[in-house]
Scaffold this motif. Structure first.
Motif, PDB file in Angstrom:
ATOM      1  N   LEU A 190      12.390  -0.676  -2.635  1.00  0.00           N
ATOM      2  CA  LEU A 190      13.425  -1.687  -2.830  1.00  0.00           C
ATOM      3  C   LEU A 190      14.794  -1.200  -2.363  1.00  0.00           C
ATOM      4  CD1 LEU A 190      12.470  -3.198  -6.290  1.00  0.00           C
ATOM      5  CD2 LEU A 190      12.778  -4.487  -4.172  1.00  0.00           C
ATOM      6  N   SER A 191      15.065   0.097  -2.515  1.00  0.00           N
ATOM      7  CA  SER A 191      16.367   0.645  -2.121  1.00  0.00           C
ATOM      8  C   SER A 191      16.596   0.516  -0.625  1.00  0.00           C
ATOM      9  CB  SER A 191      16.472   2.123  -2.527  1.00  0.00           C
ATOM     10  OG  SER A 191      16.422   2.255  -3.923  1.00  0.00           O
ATOM     11  N   LYS A 192      15.503   0.406   0.133  1.00  0.00           N
ATOM     12  CA  LYS A 192      15.641   0.333   1.593  1.00  0.00           C
ATOM     13  C   LYS A 192      15.397  -1.051   2.165  1.00  0.00           C
ATOM     14  CE  LYS A 192      12.760   3.763   2.043  1.00  0.00           C
ATOM     15  NZ  LYS A 192      11.889   4.817   2.597  1.00  0.00           N
ATOM     16  N   PHE A 238       4.963  -0.657   3.195  1.00  0.00           N
ATOM     17  CA  PHE A 238       4.708   0.768   3.086  1.00  0.00           C
ATOM     18  C   PHE A 238       5.493   1.321   1.901  1.00  0.00           C
ATOM     19  CE2 PHE A 238       4.383   1.270   8.033  1.00  0.00           C
ATOM     20  CZ  PHE A 238       3.331   0.364   8.047  1.00  0.00           C
ATOM     21  N   LEU A 239       4.796   1.801   0.877  1.00  0.00           N
ATOM     22  CA  LEU A 239       5.470   2.406  -0.268  1.00  0.00           C
ATOM     23  C   LEU A 239       5.239   3.913  -0.223  1.00  0.00           C
ATOM     24  CD1 LEU A 239       5.101  -0.680  -1.074  1.00  0.00           C
ATOM     25  CD2 LEU A 239       5.454   0.123  -3.406  1.00  0.00           C
ATOM     26  N   TRP A 240       6.264   4.629   0.221  1.00  0.00           N
ATOM     27  CA  TRP A 240       6.159   6.062   0.457  1.00  0.00           C
ATOM     28  C   TRP A 240       6.170   6.831  -0.858  1.00  0.00           C
ATOM     29  CZ3 TRP A 240       5.381   7.936   5.325  1.00  0.00           C
ATOM     30  CH2 TRP A 240       5.618   7.053   6.382  1.00  0.00           C
ATOM     31  N   ASP A 241       5.503   7.983  -0.853  1.00  0.00           N
ATOM     32  CA  ASP A 241       5.461   8.873  -2.013  1.00  0.00           C
ATOM     33  C   ASP A 241       6.836   9.520  -2.172  1.00  0.00           C
ATOM     34  OD1 ASP A 241       5.029  10.764  -3.949  1.00  0.00           O
ATOM     35  OD2 ASP A 241       3.196  11.573  -3.065  1.00  0.00           O
ATOM     36  N   THR A 242       7.529   9.215  -3.261  1.00  0.00           N
ATOM     37  CA  THR A 242       8.882   9.741  -3.444  1.00  0.00           C
ATOM     38  C   THR A 242       8.899  11.251  -3.647  1.00  0.00           C
ATOM     39  OG1 THR A 242       8.725   9.207  -5.807  1.00  0.00           O
ATOM     40  CG2 THR A 242       9.790   7.590  -4.394  1.00  0.00           C
ATOM     41  N   GLU A 297       1.460   6.291 -13.223  1.00  0.00           N
ATOM     42  CA  GLU A 297       2.120   4.983 -13.297  1.00  0.00           C
ATOM     43  C   GLU A 297       3.625   5.103 -13.053  1.00  0.00           C
ATOM     44  OE1 GLU A 297      -0.618   2.477 -16.453  1.00  0.00           O
ATOM     45  OE2 GLU A 297       0.565   4.181 -17.210  1.00  0.00           O
ATOM     46  N   ILE A 298       4.217   6.190 -13.540  1.00  0.00           N
ATOM     47  CA  ILE A 298       5.644   6.432 -13.282  1.00  0.00           C
ATOM     48  C   ILE A 298       5.871   6.668 -11.790  1.00  0.00           C
ATOM     49  CG2 ILE A 298       7.544   8.068 -13.631  1.00  0.00           C
ATOM     50  CD1 ILE A 298       7.200   6.197 -15.956  1.00  0.00           C
ATOM     51  N   ASP A 299       4.983   7.462 -11.170  1.00  0.00           N
ATOM     52  CA  ASP A 299       5.090   7.701  -9.726  1.00  0.00           C
ATOM     53  C   ASP A 299       5.025   6.388  -8.961  1.00  0.00           C
ATOM     54  OD1 ASP A 299       5.345  10.389 -10.070  1.00  0.00           O
ATOM     55  OD2 ASP A 299       3.263  10.888  -9.566  1.00  0.00           O
ATOM     56  N   GLU A 300       4.171   5.496  -9.407  1.00  0.00           N
ATOM     57  CA  GLU A 300       4.034   4.192  -8.764  1.00  0.00           C
ATOM     58  C   GLU A 300       5.345   3.400  -8.866  1.00  0.00           C
ATOM     59  OE1 GLU A 300       1.217   1.115 -10.354  1.00  0.00           O
ATOM     60  OE2 GLU A 300       0.045   1.738  -8.601  1.00  0.00           O
ATOM     61  N   GLN A 301       5.971   3.434 -10.034  1.00  0.00           N
ATOM     62  CA  GLN A 301       7.251   2.745 -10.229  1.00  0.00           C
ATOM     63  C   GLN A 301       8.333   3.349  -9.319  1.00  0.00           C
ATOM     64  OE1 GLN A 301       8.470   0.894 -13.564  1.00  0.00           O
ATOM     65  NE2 GLN A 301       6.403   0.096 -13.780  1.00  0.00           N
ATOM     66  N   GLN A 302       8.307   4.673  -9.167  1.00  0.00           N
ATOM     67  CA  GLN A 302       9.291   5.345  -8.315  1.00  0.00           C
ATOM     68  C   GLN A 302       9.113   4.934  -6.854  1.00  0.00           C
ATOM     69  OE1 GLN A 302      11.837   6.929  -9.274  1.00  0.00           O
ATOM     70  NE2 GLN A 302      11.478   8.355 -10.944  1.00  0.00           N
ATOM     71  N   HIS A 352       0.835  -1.199   0.000  1.00  0.00           N
ATOM     72  CA  HIS A 352       0.000   0.000   0.000  1.00  0.00           C
ATOM     73  C   HIS A 352       0.873   1.253   0.000  1.00  0.00           C
ATOM     74  CE1 HIS A 352      -4.119  -1.590   1.657  1.00  0.00           C
ATOM     75  NE2 HIS A 352      -3.681  -2.280   0.620  1.00  0.00           N
ATOM     76  N   ASP A 353       0.345   2.323  -0.607  1.00  0.00           N
ATOM     77  CA  ASP A 353       1.044   3.596  -0.523  1.00  0.00           C
ATOM     78  C   ASP A 353       0.421   4.462   0.571  1.00  0.00           C
ATOM     79  OD1 ASP A 353      -1.308   4.656  -1.557  1.00  0.00           O
ATOM     80  OD2 ASP A 353      -0.493   4.994  -3.566  1.00  0.00           O
ATOM     81  N   GLU A 354       0.888   5.711   0.680  1.00  0.00           N
ATOM     82  CA  GLU A 354       0.442   6.587   1.769  1.00  0.00           C
ATOM     83  C   GLU A 354      -1.050   6.912   1.706  1.00  0.00           C
ATOM     84  OE1 GLU A 354       3.185   9.985   2.986  1.00  0.00           O
ATOM     85  OE2 GLU A 354       4.195   9.184   1.204  1.00  0.00           O
ATOM     86  N   ASP A 355      -1.637   6.782   0.525  1.00  0.00           N
ATOM     87  CA  ASP A 355      -3.075   7.012   0.378  1.00  0.00           C
ATOM     88  C   ASP A 355      -3.870   5.736   0.607  1.00  0.00           C
ATOM     89  OD1 ASP A 355      -2.695   9.708  -0.306  1.00  0.00           O
ATOM     90  OD2 ASP A 355      -2.220   9.137  -2.381  1.00  0.00           O
TER      91      ASP A 355
END
Length: 487
Positions: free
Chosen positions: A168-170, A326-330, A157-162, A94-97
């Protein structure tokens, strides 16, 4: 009061215990192990929860019986414990929303990320090239990927990929064992020198735990074979004085009754963490360590990874799921915001963006687990359990509002950075250092094969397996062999 030993071992972690065991097996019993804490283990720390062992430090074994000597020892003593419950459960993203992110997107980006780490990063040359950070290398590769995706995907969709890339980086399995603050701290050339053990064990899994936890393993393999009077707990090494001409070392120690005692030894094996050496080397050694060794200790990275367990009366989540990510908004990573529970406190909330979600403990269905690394880990060690429990409740409700998380009834966590005589968890090679610094740290002092007085062991002294339990184990044996060969 002065006592004499052939060998004094500083630290009762894996390196110190493996050193002692090898000495015993090769006829040297004239030694003592000095341990500042009230139990053995170093950065292996097991406690019981509902009669199940949980780990605050090292948790699972890398590799398999063919490439990891600790795995072989655990197998010989029937201590391998395989997680057989998680394979049929799902992961939730899930993302922040609180919007769900499709697992196909996760898998697509993960495949690209894996390819960069496993195939492209290792091709970066060592010689005649400037050192580059792992973060810069990965970012450059991912920029190319995102540029290509912009041709076929819209902005959302790009925001979702980011978001997936940031997640993944963390928390990538390779990367979450460093403890650095950010990947731009890590040298890509140093990263390539770390050898990762493949897993081809008969259980067809990469996660091998230990029955009874790491503490049980250490007791069965090591301390059952070492007389208890050879391990002195609650004993602090104040000073190590080398007498090179006379060929002995004085070790000043303070026992728990504050009594100062001097142990005289032919050899001292120092197994302290790189973090501990950073804090204490200037006061501990007389004369000071050689300049080259002091510099390599200063240059090496020493990260912090803290584990956090949230205990609930029973699961409040869908038991078909194993992880809640948790997938944060970049676009908002650097934006100031504050948890509601922190409103009337001095604490900031930016550390939250280092929390990547929770997973259900593999043996305790009512316990959620997470870990946090780098500066964020150091920061939350200063926050009380009560306040931190409220913060995690708020985060779970933000990302997964349908579950409506209650307040955990208990929070159990490590505080490795503020743990005296440890100050973190993992050695890594940061920008400005190299594998040569680890090799330099491993060199005895003085560097004379026939007369090594101070020897160095611990995961931070293994040039291929730094940051690992098997690396620590192997260095203890390496230094014990060095001593045995003298006699």
């Amino acid at each position: 009061m002065e006592q004499h030993y052939r060998v004094v071992i500083v630290g009762a972690g894996l390196a110190g215990l493996s050193c002692a065991k090898y000495l015993i097996e090769n006829g040297i019993n004239d030694f003592v192990i000095i341990e500042a804490h009230d139990q053995i283990g170093g950065r292996c720390r097991t406690i019981k929860l509902f009669e199940h062992p949980i780990e605050l430090g090292s948790e699972s074994l890398h590799g398999d019986i063919l490439n990891n000597p600790l795995y072989q020892l655990a197998e010989e003593h029937h201590l391998i414990d395989i997680d057989d419950k998680g394979s049929d459960r799902d992961d939730c993203y899930h993302d922040e929303d609180a919007e769900s992110i499709d697992e196909d997107v996760i898998d697509e980006v993960r495949k690209i990320y894996d390819e960069i780490l496993e195939k492209k990063v290792p091709t970066y040359p060592y010689e005649n090239y400037p050192d580059l950070s792992l973060g810069e290398f990965i970012s450059a590769e991912l920029e190319q990927y995102i540029k290509m995706k912009t041709l076929t995907l819209d902005k959302d969709e790009i925001d979702e990929q980011q978001k997936v890339i940031n997640w993944l980086s963390k928390q990538h399995p390779y990367l979450n064992a460093i403890g650095c603050n950010k990947l731009t701290d890590v040298s890509v050339q140093g990263w390539n020198s770390l050898e990762r053990l493949p897993s081809n064990n008969q259980y067809n899994t990469e996660t091998a735990y230990i029955h009874g936890g790491f503490l049980n393993f250490l007791q069965r393999i090591f301390t059952d074979k070492i007389n208890e009077n050879k391990i002195e707990l609650n004993t602090i090494v104040k000073r190590i004085s080398i007498h090179e001409e006379e060929q002995y070392v004085d070790v000043e120690i303070i026992k728990n009754n504050q009594q100062l005692i001097i142990y005289q030894a032919k050899h001292v094996v120092c197994t302290q963490s790189v973090g501990c050496l950073k804090h204490s080397m200037h006061q501990m050694f007389i004369p000071p360590l050689p300049h080259a060794k002091r510099m390599c200790i200063q240059k090496l990275g020493f990260g912090t990874i803290d584990k956090i367990y949230l205990v609930f009366p029973q699961p409040f989540w869908d038991v078909d799921f194993e992880t809640f990510n948790f997938l944060w908004d970049t676009n908002q990573l650097d934006t100031e915001w504050k948890l509601k529970c922190f409103t009337n406190t001095s604490f900031n909330s930016q550390w939250c963006k280092n929390i990547n979600g929770f997973y259900v403990h593999h043996r305790l269905s009512n316990v959620l687990v997470t870990q946090i690394s780098g500066e964020a880990a150091k920061y939350i060690e200063t926050i009380s359990d009560e306040l931190l429990a409220m913060a995690f409740q708020e985060l779970l409700c933000l990302f997964y509002p349908d579950n409506q998380s209650p307040l955990p009834e208990q929070i159990i966590r490590s505080r490795w950075f503020h743990q005296p005589f440890i100050h973190g968890t993992h050695t890594f090679i940061k920008i400005g250092s190299s594998i040569h610094d680890i090799k330099q740290l491993a060199v005895p002092w003085p560097n004379k094969p026939a007369k090594p007085l101070i020897l160095f062991a611990g995961e931070g002294t293994h040039e291929r397996f730094y940051g690992t339990t098997h690396g620590a184990y192997m260095t203890g044996i390496r230094e014990a062999k060095r001593i045995v060969e003298l006699y």
